[in-house]
Design a protein around this motif. Structure first.
Motif, PDB file in Angstrom:
ATOM      1  N   CYS A  32       0.900  -1.268  -0.064  1.00 27.03           N
ATOM      2  CA  CYS A  32       0.018  -0.392  -0.022  1.00 27.03           C
ATOM      3  C   CYS A  32       0.725   1.050  -0.243  1.00 27.03           C
ATOM      4  O   CYS A  32       1.771   1.111   0.819  1.00 27.03           O
ATOM      5  CB  CYS A  32      -0.817   0.025   1.016  1.00 27.03           C
ATOM      6  N   CYS A  34      -0.060   4.393   0.500  1.00 28.35           N
ATOM      7  CA  CYS A  34      -0.629   5.600   0.853  1.00 28.35           C
ATOM      8  C   CYS A  34       0.467   6.188   1.817  1.00 28.35           C
ATOM      9  O   CYS A  34       1.260   5.585   2.676  1.00 28.35           O
ATOM     10  CB  CYS A  34      -2.216   5.315   1.657  1.00 28.35           C
ATOM     11  N   CYS A  37       1.256   4.422   5.204  1.00 25.84           N
ATOM     12  CA  CYS A  37       1.879   3.434   5.076  1.00 25.84           C
ATOM     13  C   CYS A  37       3.242   3.786   4.833  1.00 25.84           C
ATOM     14  O   CYS A  37       4.443   3.120   5.417  1.00 25.84           O
ATOM     15  CB  CYS A  37       1.683   2.154   4.078  1.00 25.84           C
ATOM     16  N   HIS A  87      -4.570   0.814   9.512  1.00 22.83           N
ATOM     17  CA  HIS A  87      -5.443   1.061   8.356  1.00 22.83           C
ATOM     18  C   HIS A  87      -5.878   0.204   8.233  1.00 22.83           C
ATOM     19  O   HIS A  87      -5.631  -1.466   7.751  1.00 22.83           O
ATOM     20  CB  HIS A  87      -5.663   1.755   7.462  1.00 22.83           C
ATOM     21  N   ALA A  92      -7.462   1.195   2.256  1.00 21.30           N
ATOM     22  CA  ALA A  92      -6.647   1.278   1.763  1.00 21.30           C
ATOM     23  C   ALA A  92      -6.983   1.303   0.436  1.00 21.30           C
ATOM     24  O   ALA A  92      -6.389   1.992  -0.515  1.00 21.30           O
ATOM     25  CB  ALA A  92      -5.077   0.202   1.166  1.00 21.30           C
TER      26      ALA A  92
END
Ligand SMILES: [Zn+2]
Length: 107
Positions: A32, A34, A37, A87, A92
């Protein structure tokens, strides 16, 4: 000079970013990406490594932990974040699904 202007940096920080860049482009394509992360991976990897503070601008010499140590810290950190992201997996996935519109995910 004000104390707040101190320019001391952790040399391992730059190393971790460089190794992450390489790993995420080559062998870890399903991570991931994002900001949460990415930041988690950097933080975890840095905690595995001893700090190696230098005065900023001391570029050109080899500072920081050996690359092999940095690489193993980063791969451990990536494994941990992939297994226990901060999360849910749905969170995600949702932003990119929304952006694409009503395309159902093929099952
Ligand atoms: Zn994420």
């Amino acid at each position: 000079m004000a104390i707040r202007d101190c320019q001391v940096v952790n040399a391992n920080y730059e190393r971790v970013l460089a190794v992450m860049d390489k790993f995420l482009g080559e062998r870890y394509r399903n991570v991931c990406s994002c900001p949460r992360c990415m930041n988690d991976i950097v933080a975890i990897a840095l905690n595995y490594l001893p700090p190696h503070y230098i005065v900023e601008g001391g570029i050109g010499k080899e500072y920081g932990s050996p690359w092999v140590m940095v690489e193993s810290a980063v791969s451990e950190a990536i494994d941990r974040v992939v297994e226990y992201p901060n999360h849910s997996r749905m969170e995600a996935v949702r932003p990119s699904a929304d952006a694409r519109g009503s395309d159902p995910v093929p099952s």
